[in-house]
Design a protein around this motif. Sequence first.
Motif, PDB file in Angstrom:
ATOM      1  N   GLY A 189      16.025  -0.554   8.656  1.00 38.31           N
ATOM      2  CA  GLY A 189      15.172  -1.483   8.708  1.00 38.31           C
ATOM      3  C   GLY A 189      13.536  -0.888   8.757  1.00 38.31           C
ATOM      4  O   GLY A 189      12.651  -1.243   9.037  1.00 38.31           O
ATOM      5  N   ALA A 190      13.803   0.759   8.959  1.00 35.49           N
ATOM      6  CA  ALA A 190      12.627   1.364   9.345  1.00 35.49           C
ATOM      7  C   ALA A 190      12.474   2.439   8.287  1.00 35.49           C
ATOM      8  O   ALA A 190      12.203   3.670   8.728  1.00 35.49           O
ATOM      9  N   THR A 191      12.592   2.425   6.927  1.00 38.68           N
ATOM     10  CA  THR A 191      12.658   3.219   6.090  1.00 38.68           C
ATOM     11  C   THR A 191      11.602   3.214   5.113  1.00 38.68           C
ATOM     12  O   THR A 191      11.620   3.482   3.940  1.00 38.68           O
ATOM     13  N   GLY A 192      10.479   2.505   5.467  1.00 33.07           N
ATOM     14  CA  GLY A 192       9.479   1.828   4.559  1.00 33.07           C
ATOM     15  C   GLY A 192       8.601   3.245   4.277  1.00 33.07           C
ATOM     16  O   GLY A 192       8.801   4.341   3.923  1.00 33.07           O
ATOM     17  N   GLY A 193       7.176   2.967   4.567  1.00 32.78           N
ATOM     18  CA  GLY A 193       6.103   4.057   4.093  1.00 32.78           C
ATOM     19  C   GLY A 193       5.001   3.232   3.421  1.00 32.78           C
ATOM     20  O   GLY A 193       5.000   1.839   3.758  1.00 32.78           O
ATOM     21  N   TYR A 194       4.177   3.899   2.888  1.00 34.88           N
ATOM     22  CA  TYR A 194       2.886   3.230   2.348  1.00 34.88           C
ATOM     23  C   TYR A 194       3.383   2.746   0.766  1.00 34.88           C
ATOM     24  O   TYR A 194       3.347   3.577  -0.009  1.00 34.88           O
ATOM     25  N   THR A 195       3.869   1.477   0.803  1.00 35.13           N
ATOM     26  CA  THR A 195       4.433   0.786  -0.685  1.00 35.13           C
ATOM     27  C   THR A 195       3.037   0.331  -1.056  1.00 35.13           C
ATOM     28  O   THR A 195       2.398  -0.626  -0.349  1.00 35.13           O
ATOM     29  N   ARG A 196       2.556   0.570  -2.416  1.00 34.15           N
ATOM     30  CA  ARG A 196       1.531  -0.186  -2.777  1.00 34.15           C
ATOM     31  C   ARG A 196       1.854  -1.158  -3.980  1.00 34.15           C
ATOM     32  O   ARG A 196       2.832  -1.142  -4.660  1.00 34.15           O
ATOM     33  N   ASN A 197       1.135  -2.333  -3.789  1.00 32.88           N
ATOM     34  CA  ASN A 197       1.307  -3.356  -4.961  1.00 32.88           C
ATOM     35  C   ASN A 197       0.187  -2.749  -6.034  1.00 32.88           C
ATOM     36  O   ASN A 197      -0.819  -3.022  -5.892  1.00 32.88           O
ATOM     37  N   GLU A 198       0.852  -2.354  -7.114  1.00 26.42           N
ATOM     38  CA  GLU A 198      -0.053  -1.723  -8.012  1.00 26.42           C
ATOM     39  C   GLU A 198      -0.943  -2.607  -9.006  1.00 26.42           C
ATOM     40  O   GLU A 198      -1.860  -2.202  -9.307  1.00 26.42           O
ATOM     41  N   GLN A 199      -0.220  -3.711  -9.001  1.00 23.62           N
ATOM     42  CA  GLN A 199      -1.086  -4.883  -9.534  1.00 23.62           C
ATOM     43  C   GLN A 199      -2.381  -5.170  -8.905  1.00 23.62           C
ATOM     44  O   GLN A 199      -3.540  -5.402  -9.491  1.00 23.62           O
ATOM     45  N   ILE A 200      -2.236  -5.328  -7.587  1.00 25.41           N
ATOM     46  CA  ILE A 200      -3.550  -5.473  -6.660  1.00 25.41           C
ATOM     47  C   ILE A 200      -4.458  -4.344  -6.656  1.00 25.41           C
ATOM     48  O   ILE A 200      -5.732  -4.310  -7.089  1.00 25.41           O
ATOM     49  N   TYR A 201      -3.954  -3.127  -6.476  1.00 21.06           N
ATOM     50  CA  TYR A 201      -4.710  -1.648  -6.528  1.00 21.06           C
ATOM     51  C   TYR A 201      -5.360  -1.549  -7.635  1.00 21.06           C
ATOM     52  O   TYR A 201      -6.395  -0.646  -7.883  1.00 21.06           O
ATOM     53  N   GLY A 202      -4.733  -2.039  -9.059  1.00 19.72           N
ATOM     54  CA  GLY A 202      -5.366  -1.450  -9.970  1.00 19.72           C
ATOM     55  C   GLY A 202      -6.246  -2.661 -10.667  1.00 19.72           C
ATOM     56  O   GLY A 202      -6.638  -2.555 -11.829  1.00 19.72           O
ATOM     57  N   SER A 203      -6.698  -3.632  -9.802  1.00 16.52           N
ATOM     58  CA  SER A 203      -7.514  -4.669 -10.111  1.00 16.52           C
ATOM     59  C   SER A 203      -8.989  -4.652  -9.709  1.00 16.52           C
ATOM     60  O   SER A 203      -9.158  -3.961  -8.571  1.00 16.52           O
ATOM     61  N   VAL A 209      -9.344 -21.417  11.080  1.00 15.15           N
ATOM     62  CA  VAL A 209     -10.186 -20.798   9.761  1.00 15.15           C
ATOM     63  C   VAL A 209     -10.172 -19.448   9.896  1.00 15.15           C
ATOM     64  O   VAL A 209     -10.698 -18.842  10.962  1.00 15.15           O
ATOM     65  N   GLU A 210      -9.567 -18.781   8.999  1.00 18.52           N
ATOM     66  CA  GLU A 210      -9.429 -17.454   8.948  1.00 18.52           C
ATOM     67  C   GLU A 210     -10.623 -16.777   7.897  1.00 18.52           C
ATOM     68  O   GLU A 210     -10.521 -17.196   6.754  1.00 18.52           O
ATOM     69  N   LEU A 211     -11.359 -16.172   8.578  1.00 15.49           N
ATOM     70  CA  LEU A 211     -12.568 -15.544   7.684  1.00 15.49           C
ATOM     71  C   LEU A 211     -12.400 -13.960   7.156  1.00 15.49           C
ATOM     72  O   LEU A 211     -11.693 -13.350   8.069  1.00 15.49           O
ATOM     73  N   TYR A 212     -12.605 -13.940   5.885  1.00 18.22           N
ATOM     74  CA  TYR A 212     -12.539 -12.521   5.299  1.00 18.22           C
ATOM     75  C   TYR A 212     -13.833 -12.044   5.195  1.00 18.22           C
ATOM     76  O   TYR A 212     -14.304 -11.886   3.939  1.00 18.22           O
ATOM     77  N   PRO A 213     -14.506 -11.749   6.206  1.00 20.09           N
ATOM     78  CA  PRO A 213     -16.002 -11.040   5.818  1.00 20.09           C
ATOM     79  C   PRO A 213     -16.134  -9.827   5.086  1.00 20.09           C
ATOM     80  O   PRO A 213     -17.014  -9.409   4.728  1.00 20.09           O
ATOM     81  N   ILE A 214     -15.010  -9.146   4.905  1.00 21.89           N
ATOM     82  CA  ILE A 214     -15.069  -8.078   4.033  1.00 21.89           C
ATOM     83  C   ILE A 214     -13.902  -8.207   2.691  1.00 21.89           C
ATOM     84  O   ILE A 214     -12.750  -8.479   3.239  1.00 21.89           O
ATOM     85  N   ARG A 215     -14.316  -8.140   1.582  1.00 23.52           N
ATOM     86  CA  ARG A 215     -13.212  -8.086   0.566  1.00 23.52           C
ATOM     87  C   ARG A 215     -13.503  -6.928  -0.169  1.00 23.52           C
ATOM     88  O   ARG A 215     -14.346  -6.224  -0.482  1.00 23.52           O
ATOM     89  N   TYR A 216     -12.277  -6.727  -0.964  1.00 22.70           N
ATOM     90  CA  TYR A 216     -12.171  -5.339  -1.455  1.00 22.70           C
ATOM     91  C   TYR A 216     -12.002  -5.428  -3.007  1.00 22.70           C
ATOM     92  O   TYR A 216     -10.782  -6.335  -3.253  1.00 22.70           O
ATOM     93  N   CYS A 217     -12.399  -4.536  -3.845  1.00 20.91           N
ATOM     94  CA  CYS A 217     -12.215  -4.669  -5.188  1.00 20.91           C
ATOM     95  C   CYS A 217     -11.627  -3.299  -5.417  1.00 20.91           C
ATOM     96  O   CYS A 217     -12.404  -2.199  -5.683  1.00 20.91           O
ATOM     97  N   PRO A 218     -10.354  -3.077  -5.205  1.00 20.87           N
ATOM     98  CA  PRO A 218      -9.578  -2.062  -5.329  1.00 20.87           C
ATOM     99  C   PRO A 218      -9.833  -1.013  -6.560  1.00 20.87           C
ATOM    100  O   PRO A 218     -10.026   0.386  -6.182  1.00 20.87           O
ATOM    101  N   ALA A 219      -9.879  -1.418  -7.709  1.00 20.37           N
ATOM    102  CA  ALA A 219     -10.047  -0.434  -9.088  1.00 20.37           C
ATOM    103  C   ALA A 219     -11.455   0.217  -8.968  1.00 20.37           C
ATOM    104  O   ALA A 219     -11.650   1.300  -9.491  1.00 20.37           O
ATOM    105  N   ASP A 220     -12.364  -0.476  -8.230  1.00 21.73           N
ATOM    106  CA  ASP A 220     -13.930  -0.063  -8.152  1.00 21.73           C
ATOM    107  C   ASP A 220     -14.052   0.839  -7.004  1.00 21.73           C
ATOM    108  O   ASP A 220     -15.146   1.051  -6.847  1.00 21.73           O
ATOM    109  N   HIS A 221     -13.144   0.789  -5.959  1.00 25.44           N
ATOM    110  CA  HIS A 221     -13.401   1.334  -4.674  1.00 25.44           C
ATOM    111  C   HIS A 221     -14.584   0.733  -3.811  1.00 25.44           C
ATOM    112  O   HIS A 221     -15.092   1.154  -3.396  1.00 25.44           O
TER     113      HIS A 221
END
Length: 813
Positions: free
Chosen positions: A134-148, A177-189
Motif C-alpha cells: 500500500g505504499a508503492t505510489g509516487g507522483y502519478t499524473r492524470n494526463e487528461q487533466i494535466y494536458g488540458s 461550502v468549499e471555496l477554490y480561490p485558485i484554479r489551475y489551467c495545467p497545459a498553459d501553466h
Amino acid sequence: MKRKIAGEVVCALLVLSMVPVAKVTYESPQEYAMDSEIICISISSGSPDETTAFPYTVVEENEHYVRLLLDNSFTFLKEPGKPLIPTVVKHFELPFGITNVRVNVDVPSYRQHILPKDIVPASNPVPYTLSRNGATGGYTRNEQIYGSSQPYPSRWFSYHAGCGLNDNLQRVTHLTVELYPIRYCPADHTIMVAESAAINISYDEPASPLFTASDTYDLVIISPSMFSAELERLVDHKNAHGVQTLLKTTEEIYAEYDGVDRPEKIKHFIKDAIETWNVTYVLLVGGLKSPFYGNPRDTRNYGSRDWYVPVRYSNLYDIYEDDPVYDPGFLCDLYFSDIYKAGGVFDDWDSNDDGIIGARNRPETPDDTLDLYPDVYMGRLPCRSIREVQSCVDKIITYENTAAGSEWFRRIVAVAGDGLQDQEDLDVQWDVTGLPSGEYTIYAQSRSNITGEWGPVDEVTVTVDPAQESSLHFSEDDHLRIHTYPGPAILEITSPSTGDILGSTDVDFTPPEAYMGFLWANVTYVDGIMHIRGKSYDPRPYGFYTDIKVWIENEEGETVFTQQKKDIRSFCDCEWTTGERPMGGGRAGAFYYMPDTFEKIYLWASNGNFTSQSDVIRTLSEGCGFAFFFGHASPSTMIVNMPGMPGGFSKSAVIGLQPINIGIPVFPMNSIENTDKLPIVAVMGCHNSQFNVTLLNSVLGWNRVWTGFYPTPECWSWWLTKVPRSGAIATIGCTGLGPGSFNQEFVPDTGCWIFPEFFRQYGEEGHHVLGDAHGQSITSYLSTFGQSNMIDVKMVQEFTLFGDPSLKIGGYS
C-alpha cells in the motif's frame, strides 16, 4: 419563507515568496439568530496595509513540481493524480428541515499568473496496513487533466448540505461550502486567482415543524430476542441513572417496518424512534452468529443471514491507479445513524436508485450522494453469544457504578512508534565525471537537533570505473547499528552500497523492498552523477530534524567531495499523533487536549518504554481511563515500528498487542489483569474493527478479511471489548484501511486528525458521554474537510464505536 445568507470573501493575489500571515477574523454564522433575514460574514486581513485576505505561497516541491500553500487554510482538494489545490472550507448551521438550499459564489474578477512548473499531483493515501504494497505510489499524473487548458477545478466552489446533530445535540442542517480561490489551467501553466468572491446562501423554510417528538426515551437498544433477558438488566440500570431506555427486538422490527432489506428496516425504525420519542442514542447488540464460520456478506450491500443484527456495507472503493491495496466495500455502521438528508428526508444511501448502497468510485457504478452527518449517536456490541452479551452488560453496569472518583481512571496510555517512512529525500549529488578510476569511500553522519550531538559514522566503499557497466544496489541495515532507545542520530546510506560500481551506464529505479521508497530511496546514477540517498533520523521522543554531513575519500585518504545539509525532516507520525505537542494547522497530539489531572503514560518505541506487548499488558493491568494505540494493523494484530524503521518495515516491526499469539501468552488480551478498571480504547490502524472475521475465513483468506491467514475468530477491537471484566469498556477503530498523514506543513489529516479529535471532544468540548464525543468527532471532521475528497468520506464511514453510546465516561458520581 425564503431566507438568504450573504457573505463577502476577499481572496488572494499571487505571492511568489513568503508573506506575513494575515490575521483572520471570522464570526461563526451559528452565533446569529436563525430568524434573521440576512446573516453576513466577512473575512478581512486585519491590517490596513494588507489587501489580501488569503495570501499564499508557491513552494518548490522538487525539480518537476511546485506546491501552492494558502495562508490560514490547511485543507486541499486532493484527488489522486490530479493537481493538489488549496481550499477554504466554511461550515454553516441552518435550521433543520429547510429545503431547496441554494449556494452561489460570485467571482467578479480574477488575475492570471504563470507558474514556473506544474502543480504537484495529489498522491495516493497510504494506509496503516501490514501489507507493504500500500505504499508503492509516487507522483502519478492524470494526463487528461494535466494536458488540458480547462480550469481545474471546473468551478470556484462546491457545497454539501446535510442534516445531523450539532454540538448542543440539536438537529440542524449542516452546510459546508468549499471555496477554490485558485484554479489551475495545467497545459498553459496558468493559475486563475480570484480577487474577490461573494457567497450567497438561500433556502426555503418548512411551513411547519417536520415532527414534534416527546422526550420519552434517550436510548434504544436493538437486538434479537434471544439476548433480551440479559439486556433487560442494562435497561433497568440505564433507567435508574435517568437514561430512559427501550429494548426493541429485531423480530419486532422486521414485522413492523418496511425496507428494501433488513438493514433498511432497522433504519426506518430508528427514524420512527427519533420522531416519536426523540431518541438520541442507539445501541445495536449482535454480530455474526459464530466465531468459527459464517457468511459475512449476503450481497454487495449487506450481511444478514448469518448475523444476529444485520450489517450494512459501504460500496466506496478506494481504488487508485497501480495500487493493489483497496477495500472492495467495508462495514459501515454510520449508515444506521445517518437517518436524514437535506430537507429532513429519509436517506437510504441510494441517491441514484440503482440498488447499490453508498457507491463511490465503484467500478462501472455511478456515485451516490450521501449525507453522512449522524442524526443519532450509534454504538454496536457485535456479540456472538449470550455469554458475550452478559459480559458486556456486567462491564457497563460496573463501570458506570464504580469508576467515578477512581484513581486509575486518571491515567491515560499511548502505545505508538513510527508509522510511515516519510523520510525526506537526502539526494546528495556527487559528480564522478573525470575522477580517476579506483575505490572511493563515502562517509556520512547525522546530528540530533535536540541534543546537538553527532551520531555514528556510516561508510560505503564503491568503485568508479567508466570501463565497466554500472552496478548499483539498495541496502538498509541500520538495524545493526541501533540497539537502545532513545538512541543517537542515525544516518544510513542506502544507495550506493558497498561493492557497487559507478561505470558507464545509467541506473535509475525505485527498490521495491524500500517502504515508501518513492519518497526517499530511489537508486539513481545518471550522466555521471551519483545521487547518494538514505535515511537520517533522530530516534528519541519528538525527534524531528537532523543535520547531515557527507564526505568522500579516495584510496589515498584524500577528501574529494563534501557536503552538509540542515534540517532534514523525519518524524514518528504515530507518536506525534498520540502525544501532547502542537502540530501544524492549529492541531496537536491527542493527549494535548486531555486535562492536566490525567497522568499521561507513553509506551513509545522512541523512549524505550515499549519493547514488546508485555509492556502493554503490564501497563494496562494497572488500569486507565483511556488508551490510544496507533500503528500498522489488521483484524488480528497491532504492531509498533521502531523510529526510522531500521532495517526496513518488517525488521523494525514489533507486536504491540494481539488477541491470539503463537507463543506465550496464547491469549495476550485475556492476560490483561485490569479487573473493573477499564479504558476507552482508540486504535488507529487498518481493519482493527473489521468485525466480520471468523476463524475459518481468517485462515482461508475468504472475503478479503485482511488477516494474512492468521487465525482470528474475532477482530482485535471486539476481542478487547468482550473480555469478561477486563480489557476495554469500549473501542473506537477502523473497519477498513485506516489512512493517516501529515502534509509538508506538518498538518495532520484523516486518521491523524479524527482520532485526536475524539480526545479533544472529551477534554476541551466537555462531551463526557461516549456517543457524543464519538459522533461529534465525525461531525467536526466533515465540517472541517468537507466531502470532495473520497478519502475523507471513507474516514468517517469506517470510524466505528464498539460500546454503549450512552456510556457516562468516568461513571456516575
